[in-house]
Design a protein around this motif. Structure first.
Motif, PDB file in Angstrom:
ATOM      1  N   ALA A 229       4.616   9.582  70.111  1.00 53.49           N
ATOM      2  CA  ALA A 229       3.691   8.820  70.959  1.00 53.49           C
ATOM      3  C   ALA A 229       4.149   7.399  71.240  1.00 53.49           C
ATOM      4  O   ALA A 229       3.668   6.765  72.182  1.00 53.49           O
ATOM      5  N   GLU A 230       5.081   6.888  70.454  1.00 57.55           N
ATOM      6  CA  GLU A 230       5.557   5.524  70.668  1.00 57.55           C
ATOM      7  C   GLU A 230       6.917   5.531  71.337  1.00 57.55           C
ATOM      8  O   GLU A 230       7.705   6.472  71.183  1.00 57.55           O
ATOM      9  N   ALA A 231       7.218   4.477  72.075  1.00 59.32           N
ATOM     10  CA  ALA A 231       8.534   4.341  72.683  1.00 59.32           C
ATOM     11  C   ALA A 231       9.581   4.382  71.580  1.00 59.32           C
ATOM     12  O   ALA A 231       9.453   3.714  70.560  1.00 59.32           O
ATOM     13  N   GLY A 232      10.601   5.184  71.779  1.00 62.25           N
ATOM     14  CA  GLY A 232      11.627   5.368  70.759  1.00 62.25           C
ATOM     15  C   GLY A 232      11.354   6.545  69.856  1.00 62.25           C
ATOM     16  O   GLY A 232      12.204   6.941  69.063  1.00 62.25           O
ATOM     17  N   GLY A 233      10.168   7.139  69.976  1.00 60.20           N
ATOM     18  CA  GLY A 233       9.785   8.249  69.112  1.00 60.20           C
ATOM     19  C   GLY A 233      10.576   9.517  69.370  1.00 60.20           C
ATOM     20  O   GLY A 233      10.954  10.228  68.436  1.00 60.20           O
ATOM     21  N   VAL A 234      10.849   9.819  70.628  1.00 62.46           N
ATOM     22  CA  VAL A 234      11.623  11.013  70.977  1.00 62.46           C
ATOM     23  C   VAL A 234      13.047  10.855  70.463  1.00 62.46           C
ATOM     24  O   VAL A 234      13.623  11.768  69.861  1.00 62.46           O
ATOM     25  N   LYS A 235      13.603   9.681  70.698  1.00 60.80           N
ATOM     26  CA  LYS A 235      14.966   9.380  70.245  1.00 60.80           C
ATOM     27  C   LYS A 235      15.060   9.545  68.730  1.00 60.80           C
ATOM     28  O   LYS A 235      16.007  10.145  68.217  1.00 60.80           O
ATOM     29  N   ALA A 236      14.072   9.021  68.021  1.00 63.87           N
ATOM     30  CA  ALA A 236      14.072   9.106  66.556  1.00 63.87           C
ATOM     31  C   ALA A 236      13.973  10.553  66.084  1.00 63.87           C
ATOM     32  O   ALA A 236      14.653  10.954  65.133  1.00 63.87           O
ATOM     33  N   ALA A 237      13.114  11.342  66.752  1.00 68.40           N
ATOM     34  CA  ALA A 237      12.931  12.742  66.366  1.00 68.40           C
ATOM     35  C   ALA A 237      14.209  13.543  66.555  1.00 68.40           C
ATOM     36  O   ALA A 237      14.597  14.342  65.691  1.00 68.40           O
ATOM     37  N   LEU A 238      14.873  13.338  67.690  1.00 67.11           N
ATOM     38  CA  LEU A 238      16.127  14.047  67.937  1.00 67.11           C
ATOM     39  C   LEU A 238      17.236  13.521  67.033  1.00 67.11           C
ATOM     40  O   LEU A 238      18.145  14.255  66.648  1.00 67.11           O
ATOM     41  N   ASN A 239      17.147  12.251  66.703  1.00 67.65           N
ATOM     42  CA  ASN A 239      18.104  11.626  65.794  1.00 67.65           C
ATOM     43  C   ASN A 239      18.137  12.371  64.466  1.00 67.65           C
ATOM     44  O   ASN A 239      19.198  12.560  63.872  1.00 67.65           O
TER      45      ASN A 239
END
Length: 503
Positions: A398-408
């Motif tokens: 839900a937060e900006a950067g959240g998708v990147k972190a999850a895929l990270n």
């Protein structure tokens, strides 16, 4: 309450309309009392905002049409609300643009876009006057002066002035739209260019008259709750929206009292999407594509579709978390109705296009449902908790950067070079996309979020995104599983859905 977001007079008016329409729908009195509702709403307000009560009632009538799910079409004008109600209950405008300008509510913001300040030196060259294509600039009392009747608002004078003495003032709706989808027409009323609009809803927040709003499906949801088995998919940014900070229990109890059969977090879909999208990245980059972008934000996807069509192939084909969960629920119960609840306006169009979601509400509309039903969340005791079958990074979508972190969390084990970046807000997203087009970007994965701060900053939220972000972080800290690879439930669902996880 300090954390409430944008509780301005226009917001109060909108919520009042939604609540009263919902109250009549719960009571089954829409047909009986809908024509009297503008008068009732007018009497509820202590202040008058327009020139006369007739204009105020006319604006209320248009707001009611939006609350009923109707757009601002010519065919709906000059018709009684009771005449439109049967058509409204068929929800004919679900596929149309969700964001509408209420023409009668738009004041036309009669400001002059360009004007000359006292910094003007009445220089000999007069580049402002020489650059004007309409000869709209003359010198009066040793200072340049713009004839607003002739001005085209092209900005040539501003750009040519060596002193910066000519300034530009944008109308609030125009200033809030970062992609130029809103312009003033010949009578200075706001108009939305549907070829450019991505339905992010920023203009709704930006307009100080509340003249721009979205269509609601609140009546449709109430009818489902009265007669059907209804599943709710809630966006991760639900936390704290009803004033309970990071405690989800009272929220879940409120959903139960409204009549929802089951509440499922979209964060479960985030785990599924993280697994699928990372796999897609591994297969496509760099074999087929030199970079890929996320696909979970419909505003961002619309931005690519309408403003960067040559980049469509770079957008992940994986469905959004909302759609992933909805497809899973439909497999489990084909007869049940599915309602998505979140802070996003663009999700309404995405949900309709998906074919698996029956209705969509914003958190603002959910609040109206509760108030109309006389449910006070602050008085509720928690009877259930959130599922443990969701990861910390999944909720962080839900937060900006959240998708990147999850895929990270998944890509760290891959031998593939993984260089992600996140962009929030349409302006920043556009800049990153331009960099990718020019080949000047060092990144090969872009997470795009149309709203500032990510989903927590959506226009349909009732709590400031900064507070929601803090509540979400605290909830994530309590979450046992860290990433999608720790979530066996998400892995099993992903296998069941197979190719259904792609658009």
């Amino acid at each position: 309450m300090a954390v409430n977001r944008h509780v301005t007079e226009p917001v109060k008016l909108k919520r009042r309309v939604l609540t009263e329409v919902a109250r009549l729908a719960w009571q089954g009195k829409l047909a009986e009392e809908i024509d009297d509702l503008p008068e009732k709403l007018l009497s509820m307000g202590k202040e008058r905002y327009r020139c006369c009560e007739f204009k105020e009632k006319a604006i209320y009538a248009e707001r009611i049409k939006l609350a009923l799910g109707l757009g601002q079409k010519e065919e709906y004008k000059k018709k009684r609300l009771s005449e439109l109600l049967p058509k409204a209950l068929e929800f004919p405008d679900l596929a149309d643009n969700q964001v509408n300008v209420i023409n009668v509510a738009c004041e036309g913001c009669p400001i002059n876009k360009f004007f000359v300040t006292n910094a003007c030196q009445n220089c000999l060259a007069h580049p402002c006057r020489n650059s004007c294509p309409r000869d709209a600039i003359s010198v009066v009392q040793n200072q340049a002066c713009i004839d607003q009747n002739r001005c085209l608002e092209c900005g040539m004078c501003k750009r040519s002035c060596p002193y910066g003495a000519i300034i530009e003032i944008n109308r609030p709706c125009e200033a809030s739209c970062q992609i130029g989808a809103i312009k003033a027409n010949t009578d200075r009323k706001a108009t939305i260019d549907l070829e450019k609009c991505v339905e992010c809803g920023a203009c709704m927040v930006g307009c100080p008259y509340g003249a721009i709003s979205d269509k609601s499906q609140i009546v449709k949801v109430i009818e489902f709750l009265k007669t059907e088995k209804v599943y709710a998919i809630i966006a991760p940014s639900f936390i704290g929206q009803l004033g309970q900070k990071e405690n989800p229990g009272p929220f879940l109890k409120a959903m139960e009292l409204l009549g929802f059969t089951k509440v499922v977090e979209a964060a479960l879909g985030a785990d599924i999407v993280a697994l699928e999208e990372s796999e897609e990245f591994i297969h496509k980059v760099p074999k087929e594509l030199d970079f890929m972008t996320s696909s979970c934000c419909p505003g961002f996807v619309n931005l690519v579709d309408k403003h960067f069509p040559d980049l469509k192939k770079h957008v992940s084909s994986t469905v959004s978390p909302m759609v992933a969960v909805a497809k899973y629920l439909k497999q489990e119960d084909r007869e049940g109705k599915i309602v998505f609840i979140g802070p996003c306006v663009a999700k309404k169009t995405e949900a309709y296009a998906s074919g698996v979601i029956d209705a969509t509400l914003t958190f603002e509309e959910l609040t109206a449902l509760l108030v109309a039903k006389d449910i006070n969340v602050s008085e509720l005791e928690a009877t259930q908790e959130l599922s443990e079958d969701i990861s910390r990074l999944g909720r962080g979508f839900a937060e900006a950067g959240g998708v990147k972190a999850a895929l990270n969390g998944i890509m760290e084990k891959s031998e593939l070079t993984w260089k992600p970046v996140n962009a929030q807000g349409l302006k920043e997203c556009s800049q990153q996309l331009k960099e990718l087009i020019r080949g000047k970007s060092e990144y090969n994965f872009l997470e795009g979020m149309a709203c500032q701060g990510g989903c927590v900053g959506g226009p349909g939220a009732v709590v400031d995104g900064k507070f929601t972000g803090r509540f979400l972080q605290k909830l994530c800290q309590k979450t046992v599983r860290e990433k999608a690879t720790d979530n066996t439930v998400a892995q099993e669902i992903r296998k069941k859905l197979g190719t259904d996880l792609h658009r």
